[in-house]
Design an enzyme around this catalytic site. Structure first.
Site, short mmCIF file in Angstrom:
data_model
loop_
_atom_site.label_atom_id
_atom_site.label_comp_id
_atom_site.label_asym_id
_atom_site.label_seq_id
_atom_site.Cartn_x
_atom_site.Cartn_y
_atom_site.Cartn_z
N HIS A 176 5.12 11.81 -41.72
CA HIS A 176 5.98 11.41 -41.01
C HIS A 176 6.68 12.37 -42.79
O HIS A 176 7.52 10.87 -43.47
CB HIS A 176 6.60 10.27 -41.09
CG HIS A 176 5.81 10.05 -39.69
ND1 HIS A 176 6.58 10.01 -38.50
CD2 HIS A 176 5.05 8.88 -39.82
CE1 HIS A 176 5.23 9.75 -37.48
NE2 HIS A 176 4.84 8.81 -37.94
N HIS A 220 -0.02 10.44 -30.17
CA HIS A 220 -0.21 9.43 -30.61
C HIS A 220 -0.33 8.25 -29.52
O HIS A 220 0.45 9.01 -28.24
CB HIS A 220 0.58 9.71 -30.61
CG HIS A 220 1.89 7.83 -30.62
ND1 HIS A 220 1.86 6.76 -31.57
CD2 HIS A 220 1.73 6.28 -30.21
CE1 HIS A 220 2.52 5.66 -31.66
NE2 HIS A 220 2.26 5.28 -30.23
N HIS A 276 -1.78 13.64 -40.48
CA HIS A 276 -0.95 12.51 -40.16
C HIS A 276 0.27 12.54 -41.17
O HIS A 276 0.25 11.33 -41.64
CB HIS A 276 -0.89 12.22 -39.34
CG HIS A 276 0.05 11.06 -37.98
ND1 HIS A 276 -0.78 11.24 -36.88
CD2 HIS A 276 0.93 10.15 -38.44
CE1 HIS A 276 0.77 10.54 -36.15
NE2 HIS A 276 1.32 9.81 -37.23
N ASP A 293 -0.85 8.26 -41.58
CA ASP A 293 0.35 7.56 -41.13
C ASP A 293 1.24 7.81 -42.33
O ASP A 293 2.64 6.50 -41.67
CB ASP A 293 0.58 7.31 -39.60
CG ASP A 293 1.28 6.75 -39.14
OD1 ASP A 293 2.85 7.59 -38.92
OD2 ASP A 293 1.68 5.75 -38.76
N LYS A 344 3.36 17.17 -31.37
CA LYS A 344 3.09 16.44 -31.04
C LYS A 344 3.27 15.57 -29.69
O LYS A 344 4.31 15.62 -28.82
CB LYS A 344 3.78 16.19 -32.32
CG LYS A 344 4.03 14.03 -32.34
CD LYS A 344 2.97 12.67 -32.64
CE LYS A 344 2.93 11.59 -32.33
NZ LYS A 344 4.80 11.30 -33.44
N HIS A 361 -4.08 7.17 -34.13
CA HIS A 361 -4.03 5.87 -34.15
C HIS A 361 -5.32 4.97 -33.46
O HIS A 361 -4.79 4.17 -32.93
CB HIS A 361 -3.00 5.62 -33.73
CG HIS A 361 -1.78 6.26 -33.99
ND1 HIS A 361 -1.58 6.54 -35.88
CD2 HIS A 361 -0.68 6.68 -33.75
CE1 HIS A 361 -0.80 7.18 -35.72
NE2 HIS A 361 -0.06 6.91 -34.93
#
Length: 386
Positions: A62, A193, A60, A282, A154, A222
């Site tokens: 970005h 998420h 995970h 993340d 996702k 998360h």
């Protein structure tokens, strides 16, 4: 050229003892004692006293940046190759976040291809927070079927920034992911998420109980966002699900807070098997703070480093054996993602993705497909524009 790693404490992730490892052609040729390639040209890497573990798999990240909750200037930057490798990451999965309007899956795919050209094992998920999902082709089934880089979908639920898909819409998306993955010989999953909503996993349970879809199709992340969600995750794992903690999140509790490593041991103490737990970073996503009215009051950028820190804490402070502590960062996510080629483990014939850690569990060397990216604590192979 062949590489011979000598006298390392080898973890496959199971502890295999002090072994030599012969590497060539991007793969581990052999793991054994007193290995020698004979007269063949080779490089010897002394690893006496070092811990050789599989490269970390971060599911995970970005890659093209995240954030944006505070306006255009609050969007976070792209990930650099060096920030990944210096923290022991050898396989990474990119995805979109809140802003899947200003950012696209096409630009994400381009970033993944760029990282692959630079030597990283890079993958991605289609979709994002929005519904219908942001996709490359206009159809998530085609994205999954025809792009080897795309592993799944996702989606966000139980979050005020999510699209609040209905149970019927979630059921339909799950079916699409399932069939497209079967047709393309991928594991296939929806990476969810999880926000701080009070429904927790109920929508997923409603889908599973009303269909023949397996719970393994849903992969929540998360899950240490709140203590209530962490507790609810015990049941989800008990039903056969895989749960993903975020190394950049501290779980607030009535007694204080739990670090990600403490979150792992909390789940273990509640009876969740280690094989059902993964940890991801993340990284380069935003870490927004909202007040009770949903207004943004703070914004930070998630780093790559906390995952390695969590691994170290699991061993040093939580007392887990290294062979157990590395599983949520290596073998477990690799299996959950359906990665091929022996990634997430050390095995003869498998990918030569590995790290050499010193006694303090600091990263000394990193190899991806047999090529050195970190040597003697220094990054020796960087991205094109670094």
């Amino acid at each position: 050229m062949l590489k011979l790693i000598k006298q390392a404490n080898v973890y496959t992730p199971q502890f295999a003892g002090v072994r030599d490892v012969l590497v060539g052609g991007g793969k581990i040729i052999e793991i054994g004692k007193d290995l020698s390639p004979g007269s063949l040209d080779h490089t010897v890497i002394e690893a006496n006293g070092m811990h050789m573990i599989p490269g970390l798999v971060d599911r995970h990240v970005h890659l093209t940046g995240g954030g944006g909750e505070g306006g255009f200037s609050s969007s976070t930057p792209e990930v650099r190759l060096s920030s990944l490798v210096k923290n022991g990451i050898t396989s990474v999965v990119g995805l979109l976040g809140t802003n899947d309007v200003g950012r696209s899956t096409k630009s994400l795919l381009s970033k993944v291809k760029s990282l692959r050209e630079e030597g990283m094992n890079a993958f991605m998920l289609t979709g994002g927070y929005g519904y219908p999902p942001n996709s490359i082709t206009g159809d998530i089934r085609e994205d999954i079927m025809f792009f080897s880089e795309v592993l799944g979908l996702k989606l966000a639920i139980e979050d005020h920034r999510a699209s609040y898909v209905t149970t019927e819409e979630l059921r339909r998306l799950a079916s699409y992911v399932r069939v497209a993955s079967m047709l393309s010989k991928k594991k296939g999953f929806i990476h969810l998420h999880m926000g701080s909503g009070k429904g927790h996993y109920q929508q997923i349970y409603d889908v599973v109980e009303s269909t023949d879809l397996p719970i393994s199709l849903f992969s929540p992340t998360h899950i240490n966002r709140t203590s209530e969600l962490l507790d609810a995750s015990v049941e989800f794992a008990g039903r056969g699900g895989l749960v993903d903690l975020t190394s950049n999140i501290q779980t607030k509790t009535a007694a204080g807070s739990l670090s990600p490593a403490q979150g792992v041991t909390y789940l273990l103490d509640k009876g969740v098997p280690m094989d059902a737990i993964t940890v991801s970073s993340d990284a380069n996503g935003s870490l927004p703070t909202f007040d009770e009215n949903g207004q943004l009051i703070g914004l930070k950028v998630a780093g790559v480093e906390p995952s390695l820190t969590a691994l170290q804490e699991l061993v040093v402070e939580e007392g887990l054996p290294l062979e157990e502590a590395i599983k949520p960062f290596t073998a477990n996510p690799a299996k959950g993602l359906g990665l091929q080629g022996g990634r997430g483990m050390l095995v003869g014939g498998g990918a030569a993705d590995f790290i050499l850690l010193d006694d303090a569990l600091a990263v000394r060397d990193v190899f991806i497909n047999g090529e050195v990216f970190v040597e003697g604590y220094d990054v020796v192979k960087r991205g094109v524009f670094e």
